[in-house]
Design a protein around this motif. Sequence first.
Motif, PDB file in Angstrom:
ATOM      1  N   CYS A  97      -1.708   4.253  -6.342  1.00  8.73           N
ATOM      2  CA  CYS A  97      -0.939   3.434  -7.277  1.00  8.73           C
ATOM      3  C   CYS A  97      -1.900   2.672  -8.176  1.00  8.73           C
ATOM      4  O   CYS A  97      -2.836   2.024  -7.691  1.00  8.73           O
ATOM      5  CB  CYS A  97      -0.036   2.459  -6.516  1.00  8.73           C
ATOM      6  N   ARG A  98      -1.658   2.741  -9.474  1.00 12.57           N
ATOM      7  CA  ARG A  98      -2.468   2.011 -10.442  1.00 12.57           C
ATOM      8  C   ARG A  98      -1.716   0.779 -10.946  1.00 12.57           C
ATOM      9  O   ARG A  98      -0.490   0.773 -10.987  1.00 12.57           O
ATOM     10  CB  ARG A  98      -2.820   2.897 -11.630  1.00 12.57           C
ATOM     11  N   VAL A  99      -2.460  -0.246 -11.311  1.00 10.74           N
ATOM     12  CA  VAL A  99      -1.851  -1.380 -12.000  1.00 10.74           C
ATOM     13  C   VAL A  99      -1.179  -0.849 -13.264  1.00 10.74           C
ATOM     14  O   VAL A  99      -1.758  -0.052 -14.005  1.00 10.74           O
ATOM     15  CB  VAL A  99      -2.905  -2.440 -12.349  1.00 10.74           C
ATOM     16  N   GLY A 100       0.066  -1.259 -13.489  1.00 11.97           N
ATOM     17  CA  GLY A 100       0.804  -0.797 -14.647  1.00 11.97           C
ATOM     18  C   GLY A 100       1.827   0.281 -14.334  1.00 11.97           C
ATOM     19  O   GLY A 100       2.485   0.771 -15.250  1.00 11.97           O
ATOM     20  N   GLU A 101       1.973   0.632 -13.047  1.00 14.22           N
ATOM     21  CA  GLU A 101       2.960   1.642 -12.705  1.00 14.22           C
ATOM     22  C   GLU A 101       3.743   1.254 -11.456  1.00 14.22           C
ATOM     23  O   GLU A 101       3.303   0.438 -10.641  1.00 14.22           O
ATOM     24  CB  GLU A 101       2.327   3.015 -12.510  1.00 14.22           C
ATOM     25  N   VAL A 102       4.934   1.835 -11.355  1.00 13.72           N
ATOM     26  CA  VAL A 102       5.785   1.688 -10.178  1.00 13.72           C
ATOM     27  C   VAL A 102       5.799   3.032  -9.459  1.00 13.72           C
ATOM     28  O   VAL A 102       6.141   4.064 -10.060  1.00 13.72           O
ATOM     29  CB  VAL A 102       7.222   1.292 -10.559  1.00 13.72           C
ATOM     30  N   VAL A 103       5.403   3.017  -8.214  1.00 18.87           N
ATOM     31  CA  VAL A 103       5.383   4.228  -7.397  1.00 18.87           C
ATOM     32  C   VAL A 103       6.481   4.118  -6.347  1.00 18.87           C
ATOM     33  O   VAL A 103       6.543   3.134  -5.594  1.00 18.87           O
ATOM     34  CB  VAL A 103       4.009   4.412  -6.711  1.00 18.87           C
ATOM     35  N   GLY A 104       7.361   5.100  -6.310  1.00 20.74           N
ATOM     36  CA  GLY A 104       8.435   5.117  -5.331  1.00 20.74           C
ATOM     37  C   GLY A 104       8.086   5.994  -4.142  1.00 20.74           C
ATOM     38  O   GLY A 104       7.489   7.066  -4.303  1.00 20.74           O
ATOM     39  N   ILE A 105       8.445   5.525  -2.945  1.00 24.56           N
ATOM     40  CA  ILE A 105       8.277   6.320  -1.729  1.00 24.56           C
ATOM     41  C   ILE A 105       9.651   6.527  -1.114  1.00 24.56           C
ATOM     42  O   ILE A 105      10.347   5.560  -0.777  1.00 24.56           O
ATOM     43  CB  ILE A 105       7.331   5.638  -0.728  1.00 24.56           C
ATOM     44  N   LEU A 106      10.034   7.775  -0.986  1.00 24.42           N
ATOM     45  CA  LEU A 106      11.325   8.129  -0.410  1.00 24.42           C
ATOM     46  C   LEU A 106      11.121   8.811   0.931  1.00 24.42           C
ATOM     47  O   LEU A 106      10.042   9.333   1.229  1.00 24.42           O
ATOM     48  CB  LEU A 106      12.093   9.054  -1.354  1.00 24.42           C
ATOM     49  N   GLY A 107      12.157   8.815   1.728  1.00 26.19           N
ATOM     50  CA  GLY A 107      12.105   9.473   3.032  1.00 26.19           C
ATOM     51  C   GLY A 107      13.346   9.128   3.823  1.00 26.19           C
ATOM     52  O   GLY A 107      13.963   8.076   3.610  1.00 26.19           O
ATOM     53  N   ARG A 108      13.712   9.997   4.717  1.00 30.24           N
ATOM     54  CA  ARG A 108      14.890   9.747   5.538  1.00 30.24           C
ATOM     55  C   ARG A 108      14.633   8.598   6.496  1.00 30.24           C
ATOM     56  O   ARG A 108      13.489   8.215   6.748  1.00 30.24           O
ATOM     57  CB  ARG A 108      15.268  11.016   6.312  1.00 30.24           C
ATOM     58  N   ASN A 109      15.707   8.032   7.054  1.00 29.35           N
ATOM     59  CA  ASN A 109      15.578   6.960   8.041  1.00 29.35           C
ATOM     60  C   ASN A 109      14.680   7.425   9.187  1.00 29.35           C
ATOM     61  O   ASN A 109      14.844   8.532   9.705  1.00 29.35           O
ATOM     62  CB  ASN A 109      16.947   6.565   8.590  1.00 29.35           C
ATOM     63  N   GLY A 110      13.735   6.560   9.563  1.00 26.84           N
ATOM     64  CA  GLY A 110      12.835   6.893  10.662  1.00 26.84           C
ATOM     65  C   GLY A 110      11.638   7.721  10.265  1.00 26.84           C
ATOM     66  O   GLY A 110      10.835   8.115  11.123  1.00 26.84           O
ATOM     67  N   SER A 111      11.472   7.979   8.964  1.00 28.72           N
ATOM     68  CA  SER A 111      10.359   8.822   8.523  1.00 28.72           C
ATOM     69  C   SER A 111       9.020   8.085   8.507  1.00 28.72           C
ATOM     70  O   SER A 111       7.970   8.720   8.400  1.00 28.72           O
ATOM     71  CB  SER A 111      10.645   9.407   7.135  1.00 28.72           C
ATOM     72  N   GLY A 112       9.055   6.743   8.569  1.00 29.39           N
ATOM     73  CA  GLY A 112       7.804   5.985   8.648  1.00 29.39           C
ATOM     74  C   GLY A 112       7.471   5.155   7.426  1.00 29.39           C
ATOM     75  O   GLY A 112       6.348   4.657   7.300  1.00 29.39           O
ATOM     76  N   LYS A 113       8.429   4.979   6.530  1.00 33.33           N
ATOM     77  CA  LYS A 113       8.149   4.225   5.295  1.00 33.33           C
ATOM     78  C   LYS A 113       7.768   2.777   5.608  1.00 33.33           C
ATOM     79  O   LYS A 113       6.755   2.266   5.108  1.00 33.33           O
ATOM     80  CB  LYS A 113       9.377   4.262   4.376  1.00 33.33           C
ATOM     81  N   SER A 114       8.578   2.085   6.401  1.00 31.75           N
ATOM     82  CA  SER A 114       8.279   0.686   6.737  1.00 31.75           C
ATOM     83  C   SER A 114       7.011   0.584   7.570  1.00 31.75           C
ATOM     84  O   SER A 114       6.204  -0.341   7.385  1.00 31.75           O
ATOM     85  CB  SER A 114       9.461   0.057   7.488  1.00 31.75           C
ATOM     86  N   THR A 115       6.807   1.527   8.473  1.00 29.50           N
ATOM     87  CA  THR A 115       5.580   1.546   9.279  1.00 29.50           C
ATOM     88  C   THR A 115       4.356   1.663   8.374  1.00 29.50           C
ATOM     89  O   THR A 115       3.361   0.957   8.556  1.00 29.50           O
ATOM     90  CB  THR A 115       5.622   2.717  10.272  1.00 29.50           C
ATOM     91  N   LEU A 116       4.437   2.530   7.385  1.00 29.67           N
ATOM     92  CA  LEU A 116       3.323   2.704   6.451  1.00 29.67           C
ATOM     93  C   LEU A 116       3.013   1.408   5.722  1.00 29.67           C
ATOM     94  O   LEU A 116       1.843   0.999   5.619  1.00 29.67           O
ATOM     95  CB  LEU A 116       3.669   3.807   5.445  1.00 29.67           C
ATOM     96  N   PHE A 117       4.024   0.728   5.219  1.00 32.66           N
ATOM     97  CA  PHE A 117       3.809  -0.533   4.512  1.00 32.66           C
ATOM     98  C   PHE A 117       3.156  -1.576   5.424  1.00 32.66           C
ATOM     99  O   PHE A 117       2.258  -2.307   5.009  1.00 32.66           O
ATOM    100  CB  PHE A 117       5.131  -1.059   3.976  1.00 32.66           C
ATOM    101  N   LYS A 118       3.609  -1.655   6.670  1.00 36.76           N
ATOM    102  CA  LYS A 118       3.051  -2.639   7.604  1.00 36.76           C
ATOM    103  C   LYS A 118       1.589  -2.344   7.903  1.00 36.76           C
ATOM    104  O   LYS A 118       0.764  -3.268   8.008  1.00 36.76           O
ATOM    105  CB  LYS A 118       3.866  -2.648   8.896  1.00 36.76           C
ATOM    106  N   VAL A 119       1.240  -1.080   8.033  1.00 34.83           N
ATOM    107  CA  VAL A 119      -0.149  -0.713   8.288  1.00 34.83           C
ATOM    108  C   VAL A 119      -1.020  -1.063   7.085  1.00 34.83           C
ATOM    109  O   VAL A 119      -2.107  -1.632   7.224  1.00 34.83           O
ATOM    110  CB  VAL A 119      -0.260   0.793   8.616  1.00 34.83           C
ATOM    111  N   VAL A 120      -0.545  -0.759   5.884  1.00 31.53           N
ATOM    112  CA  VAL A 120      -1.326  -1.041   4.671  1.00 31.53           C
ATOM    113  C   VAL A 120      -1.512  -2.545   4.494  1.00 31.53           C
ATOM    114  O   VAL A 120      -2.613  -3.015   4.155  1.00 31.53           O
ATOM    115  CB  VAL A 120      -0.649  -0.423   3.432  1.00 31.53           C
ATOM    116  N   PHE A 121      -0.465  -3.313   4.752  1.00 28.86           N
ATOM    117  CA  PHE A 121      -0.554  -4.771   4.600  1.00 28.86           C
ATOM    118  C   PHE A 121      -1.388  -5.402   5.709  1.00 28.86           C
ATOM    119  O   PHE A 121      -2.032  -6.425   5.492  1.00 28.86           O
ATOM    120  CB  PHE A 121       0.847  -5.367   4.592  1.00 28.86           C
ATOM    121  N   GLY A 122      -1.372  -4.795   6.870  1.00 28.19           N
ATOM    122  CA  GLY A 122      -2.163  -5.306   7.985  1.00 28.19           C
ATOM    123  C   GLY A 122      -1.366  -5.992   9.060  1.00 28.19           C
ATOM    124  O   GLY A 122      -1.940  -6.538  10.009  1.00 28.19           O
ATOM    125  N   SER A 123      -0.032  -5.983   8.974  1.00 29.82           N
ATOM    126  CA  SER A 123       0.783  -6.604  10.015  1.00 29.82           C
ATOM    127  C   SER A 123       1.026  -5.659  11.191  1.00 29.82           C
ATOM    128  O   SER A 123       1.573  -6.061  12.216  1.00 29.82           O
ATOM    129  CB  SER A 123       2.126  -7.074   9.441  1.00 29.82           C
TER     130      SER A 123
END
Length: 220
Positions: free
Chosen positions: A27-53
Motif C-alpha cells: 500500500c502506498r500513501v495516496g491510495e486505498v487498498v481493499g482486502i476481501l475474504g470470506r468470514n474466517g479467512s484471516g482478515k482481522s488476524t492479518l491486521f492484528k499481526v501487522v499492527f502488533g496486537s
Amino acid sequence: MMDVLEFDGIEFSYGTSRILTGVYVQCRVGEVVGILGRNGSGKSTLFKVVFGSLQTEHRSIRINGQPLPNDFIRRRLIGYLPQGNLIPPHVTIDKALSLFGIERATLLNYFPEFDEQLELRPDELSGGARRVIELMLVLNSNSRFVLLDEPFSGVMPVHVESIRKMIQHAKAEKGIILTDHLYRNVLAIADRLYLISNGNTYAIRDHDELFSRGYLSEDK
C-alpha cells in the motif's frame, strides 16, 4: 517518492488450524487498498499481526523497504481501527477528539447531526455513531498508514457516503488498507484489491476474479 508499506512472510495458526500462510500486501500513501475474504479467512488476524496486537514469529513488515523493528515504532507509523471499541468507556467524545488533536468542526463538517452528542460517552451512543467517531480519530491520527477493520459496520446508510468522502480525503496524506463484509463499500472506494483465500493473498485486477476465485457467486 510516496512512502510504501509492505508486509509478507506472515504465518499464523490457531492450534492446528493454519490461518495465514502466503500473504503479500502493498500500500502506498495516496491510495486505498481493499482486502476481501470470506468470514474466517484471516482478515482481522492479518491486521492484528501487522499492527502488533497479535504476535507471530513469522512476519516481515516494511516501510520503504526498511523493516519496522518493534511494536512501539510500528504503532507510531501504522494506525488501526479494530472491530472492538476504541474509545475508553469513561471518555466523552469531545475529550477523545481533544486527545487526538481534532477540532470539533472537523467532525461536524461531515456529520453536523453529532453536535448534540459530543458530551456523551461511547456507551451512550449507538454502535454506528461510535464507529463514525472512532473512524474519524484514526483517520486524523499522525500515522502514515491506517488499517480499517469493518469501518462501515453498523453505520447508518445515510452516513456511508460521508465516510467514503472522509477516507478519500485522508488518503491524500496516508495509505489506507481496509476490509469490510459489506464488500460493495470496499469496491466503491478501493484503488486496488486483494483477496484472502486459503491463507494466501491474491491481487485482484478484475472484478470477475472475485467470481472465478469463489468469493462472489452469481446470485450476490
